[in-house]
Design a protein around this motif. Structure first.
Motif, PDB file in Angstrom:
ATOM      1  N   GLY A 137       0.917  -1.335   0.175  1.00  0.00           N
ATOM      2  CA  GLY A 137      -0.063   0.036   0.075  1.00  0.00           C
ATOM      3  C   GLY A 137       0.906   1.152  -0.073  1.00  0.00           C
ATOM      4  O   GLY A 137       0.571   2.319  -0.643  1.00  0.00           O
ATOM      5  N   ASP A 138       2.044   1.325   0.782  1.00  0.00           N
ATOM      6  CA  ASP A 138       2.730   2.337   0.986  1.00  0.00           C
ATOM      7  C   ASP A 138       3.611   2.666  -0.519  1.00  0.00           C
ATOM      8  O   ASP A 138       3.733   3.638  -1.348  1.00  0.00           O
ATOM      9  N   TYR A 139       3.994   1.435  -1.256  1.00  0.00           N
ATOM     10  CA  TYR A 139       4.331   1.666  -2.534  1.00  0.00           C
ATOM     11  C   TYR A 139       3.415   2.155  -3.689  1.00  0.00           C
ATOM     12  O   TYR A 139       4.031   2.974  -4.404  1.00  0.00           O
ATOM     13  N   SER A 140       2.299   1.788  -3.556  1.00  0.00           N
ATOM     14  CA  SER A 140       1.177   2.333  -4.295  1.00  0.00           C
ATOM     15  C   SER A 140       0.945   3.646  -4.161  1.00  0.00           C
ATOM     16  O   SER A 140       0.931   4.544  -5.229  1.00  0.00           O
ATOM     17  N   LEU A 141       0.721   4.161  -2.897  1.00  0.00           N
ATOM     18  CA  LEU A 141       0.568   5.439  -2.443  1.00  0.00           C
ATOM     19  C   LEU A 141       1.712   6.302  -3.070  1.00  0.00           C
ATOM     20  O   LEU A 141       1.602   7.458  -3.458  1.00  0.00           O
ATOM     21  N   ASN A 142       3.086   6.060  -2.819  1.00  0.00           N
ATOM     22  CA  ASN A 142       4.107   6.812  -3.418  1.00  0.00           C
ATOM     23  C   ASN A 142       4.081   6.974  -5.038  1.00  0.00           C
ATOM     24  O   ASN A 142       4.590   8.022  -5.418  1.00  0.00           O
ATOM     25  N   ALA A 143       3.712   5.958  -5.692  1.00  0.00           N
ATOM     26  CA  ALA A 143       3.869   6.084  -7.002  1.00  0.00           C
ATOM     27  C   ALA A 143       2.437   6.784  -7.426  1.00  0.00           C
ATOM     28  O   ALA A 143       2.788   7.720  -8.432  1.00  0.00           O
ATOM     29  N   TYR A 144       1.410   6.834  -6.850  1.00  0.00           N
ATOM     30  CA  TYR A 144       0.278   7.961  -7.141  1.00  0.00           C
ATOM     31  C   TYR A 144       0.801   8.939  -6.872  1.00  0.00           C
ATOM     32  O   TYR A 144       0.320   9.923  -7.716  1.00  0.00           O
ATOM     33  N   LYS A 145       1.250   9.412  -5.628  1.00  0.00           N
ATOM     34  CA  LYS A 145       1.392  10.610  -5.475  1.00  0.00           C
ATOM     35  C   LYS A 145       2.513  11.270  -6.307  1.00  0.00           C
ATOM     36  O   LYS A 145       2.364  12.482  -6.856  1.00  0.00           O
ATOM     37  N   LEU A 146       3.401  10.556  -6.778  1.00  0.00           N
ATOM     38  CA  LEU A 146       4.601  11.184  -7.802  1.00  0.00           C
ATOM     39  C   LEU A 146       3.664  11.392  -9.001  1.00  0.00           C
ATOM     40  O   LEU A 146       4.081  12.274  -9.749  1.00  0.00           O
ATOM     41  N   ALA A 147       2.902  10.451  -9.564  1.00  0.00           N
ATOM     42  CA  ALA A 147       2.293  10.469 -10.704  1.00  0.00           C
ATOM     43  C   ALA A 147       1.339  11.850 -10.718  1.00  0.00           C
ATOM     44  O   ALA A 147       1.283  12.522 -11.724  1.00  0.00           O
ATOM     45  N   TYR A 148       0.417  11.904  -9.585  1.00  0.00           N
ATOM     46  CA  TYR A 148      -0.439  13.134  -9.441  1.00  0.00           C
ATOM     47  C   TYR A 148       0.413  14.461  -9.362  1.00  0.00           C
ATOM     48  O   TYR A 148      -0.108  15.468  -9.946  1.00  0.00           O
ATOM     49  N   LYS A 149       1.484  14.466  -8.770  1.00  0.00           N
ATOM     50  CA  LYS A 149       2.145  15.682  -8.643  1.00  0.00           C
ATOM     51  C   LYS A 149       2.700  16.205 -10.181  1.00  0.00           C
ATOM     52  O   LYS A 149       2.614  17.185 -10.674  1.00  0.00           O
ATOM     53  N   HIS A 150       2.893  15.278 -10.830  1.00  0.00           N
ATOM     54  CA  HIS A 150       3.646  15.498 -12.328  1.00  0.00           C
ATOM     55  C   HIS A 150       2.576  15.717 -12.861  1.00  0.00           C
ATOM     56  O   HIS A 150       2.564  16.449 -14.116  1.00  0.00           O
ATOM     57  N   ALA A 151       1.368  15.318 -12.786  1.00  0.00           N
ATOM     58  CA  ALA A 151      -0.031  15.381 -14.015  1.00  0.00           C
ATOM     59  C   ALA A 151      -0.319  16.672 -13.426  1.00  0.00           C
ATOM     60  O   ALA A 151      -0.685  17.690 -14.464  1.00  0.00           O
ATOM     61  N   LEU A 152      -0.400  17.282 -12.437  1.00  0.00           N
ATOM     62  CA  LEU A 152      -0.903  18.666 -12.084  1.00  0.00           C
ATOM     63  C   LEU A 152      -0.002  19.668 -12.612  1.00  0.00           C
ATOM     64  O   LEU A 152      -0.410  20.719 -12.865  1.00  0.00           O
ATOM     65  N   ALA A 153       1.427  19.406 -12.797  1.00  0.00           N
ATOM     66  CA  ALA A 153       2.217  20.208 -13.195  1.00  0.00           C
ATOM     67  C   ALA A 153       2.312  19.991 -14.734  1.00  0.00           C
ATOM     68  O   ALA A 153       2.749  21.203 -15.488  1.00  0.00           O
ATOM     69  N   THR A 154       1.968  19.095 -15.539  1.00  0.00           N
ATOM     70  CA  THR A 154       2.186  18.820 -16.814  1.00  0.00           C
ATOM     71  C   THR A 154       0.913  18.764 -17.667  1.00  0.00           C
ATOM     72  O   THR A 154       0.865  19.057 -19.164  1.00  0.00           O
ATOM     73  N   LEU A 155      -0.191  18.250 -17.045  1.00  0.00           N
ATOM     74  CA  LEU A 155      -1.493  17.907 -18.038  1.00  0.00           C
ATOM     75  C   LEU A 155      -2.561  18.650 -17.641  1.00  0.00           C
ATOM     76  O   LEU A 155      -2.679  19.277 -16.600  1.00  0.00           O
ATOM     77  N   GLU A 156      -3.198  19.014 -18.595  1.00  0.00           N
ATOM     78  CA  GLU A 156      -4.611  19.881 -18.488  1.00  0.00           C
ATOM     79  C   GLU A 156      -5.704  19.030 -17.480  1.00  0.00           C
ATOM     80  O   GLU A 156      -5.516  18.101 -17.616  1.00  0.00           O
ATOM     81  N   PRO A 157      -6.465  20.057 -16.863  1.00  0.00           N
ATOM     82  CA  PRO A 157      -7.476  18.955 -16.023  1.00  0.00           C
ATOM     83  C   PRO A 157      -8.269  18.030 -16.574  1.00  0.00           C
ATOM     84  O   PRO A 157      -8.804  17.101 -15.777  1.00  0.00           O
ATOM     85  N   LEU A 158      -8.684  18.227 -18.065  1.00  0.00           N
ATOM     86  CA  LEU A 158      -9.529  17.377 -18.650  1.00  0.00           C
ATOM     87  C   LEU A 158      -8.905  16.254 -19.407  1.00  0.00           C
ATOM     88  O   LEU A 158      -9.447  15.546 -20.123  1.00  0.00           O
ATOM     89  N   HIS A 159      -7.385  16.249 -19.305  1.00  0.00           N
ATOM     90  CA  HIS A 159      -6.886  15.250 -19.929  1.00  0.00           C
ATOM     91  C   HIS A 159      -7.073  13.868 -19.510  1.00  0.00           C
ATOM     92  O   HIS A 159      -7.147  13.548 -18.309  1.00  0.00           O
ATOM     93  N   PRO A 160      -7.387  12.785 -20.229  1.00  0.00           N
ATOM     94  CA  PRO A 160      -7.956  11.656 -19.965  1.00  0.00           C
ATOM     95  C   PRO A 160      -6.995  10.819 -18.908  1.00  0.00           C
ATOM     96  O   PRO A 160      -7.300  10.072 -17.817  1.00  0.00           O
ATOM     97  N   THR A 161      -5.728  11.118 -19.263  1.00  0.00           N
ATOM     98  CA  THR A 161      -4.932  10.413 -18.305  1.00  0.00           C
ATOM     99  C   THR A 161      -4.547  10.981 -16.913  1.00  0.00           C
ATOM    100  O   THR A 161      -4.428  10.335 -15.714  1.00  0.00           O
TER     101      THR A 161
END
Length: 242
Positions: free
Chosen positions: A149-173
């Motif tokens: 669960g901790d590994y999953s949380l860390n991966a999601y957090k990293l992905a979400y931080k990068h998504a907020l900085a690089t992808l539009e809010p409506l981007h499907p990814t």
């Protein structure tokens, strides 16, 4: 040696025949012999193959888990023997599922993520890593659940931080990541409050970014609208738990 296009043709062919392990094998040959920087089609096919393999195993595990609980409620010598056989089958499925999840996580860590371009590609792979650690956390033995669960949380957090900085809010990814991350909070961390907060934030950001006069209903927009509906459905369901 087959060309990259020929490996992709074979992977496509295997996908049509629902031979998903063959899909994975051919995409891995592309990675090993050509490049770990996959095209969108190659990446999508790999993702779909692993998803189908793990979905079948997860569904099998749930059926066996239900049967184990039913068998455990009965009291007889025959039931005790049957319970032992059911548990043996469950252990076999768990082992297969663990091997598949660890296989894709290993490919992500060693090859796909290091070669990923910043932006959508990096978010996509980090989300995949979070997903497969989440699956491990769902069925692993109690002593391992928190670690996965901790590994999953860390991966999601990293992905979400990068998504907020690089992808539009409506981007499907970005929306797909928010959907799966919120499911993690609900199913793994048992926190409908945090799940609703994340899902609502992603939903509101996407809706506020829409300019009706500029909407082009292409496949990307249809994908986004589908995920928005899933976020909305989850919000309705989870809000009743709070």
């Amino acid at each position: 040696m087959p060309t990259r296009n020929e490996y992709m043709f074979l992977a496509d062919l295997a996908g049509e025949a629902e031979r998903y392990t063959d899909v994975v094998a051919n995409i891995k040959l592309i990675i090993d012999n050509y490049s770990a920087q996959l095209t969108i089609d190659e990446r999508s096919l790999l993702s779909i193959a692993y998803k189908n393999i793990t979905n079948d195993l997860r569904n099998s595990w749930r059926v066996i888990d239900s049967l184990e609980k039913l068998q455990a409620s009965r009291s007889s010598s025959a039931s005790a023997r049957h319970l032992s056989l059911v548990r043996r089958q469950r252990d076999k499925i768990e082992k297969e599922l663990m091997n598949v999840c660890k296989d894709i996580v290993s490919a992500l860590d060693k090859q796909l993520l290091p070669a990923a371009r910043p932006g959508e590609e990096a978010v996509f792979y980090s989300k995949m890593k979070g997903d497969y650690y989440r699956y491990l956390a769902e069925f692993a033995h109690k002593r391992d659940r928190e670690r996965f669960g901790d590994y999953s949380l860390n991966a999601y957090k990293l992905a979400y931080k990068h998504a907020l900085a690089t992808l539009e809010p409506l981007h499907p990814t970005r929306l797909g990541l928010a959907l799966n991350f919120s499911v993690f909070y609900h199913d793994v961390r048992k926190s409908p409050e945090r799940a609703c907060h994340l899902a609502k934030s992603a939903f509101d950001d996407a809706v506020m970014s829409v300019d009706p006069s500029e909407i082009i209903m292409d496949q990307t927009m249809r994908d986004s609208m589908t995920i928005l509906q899933l976020l909305k459905d989850d919000l309705i369901l989870w809000s009743t738990e709070i």
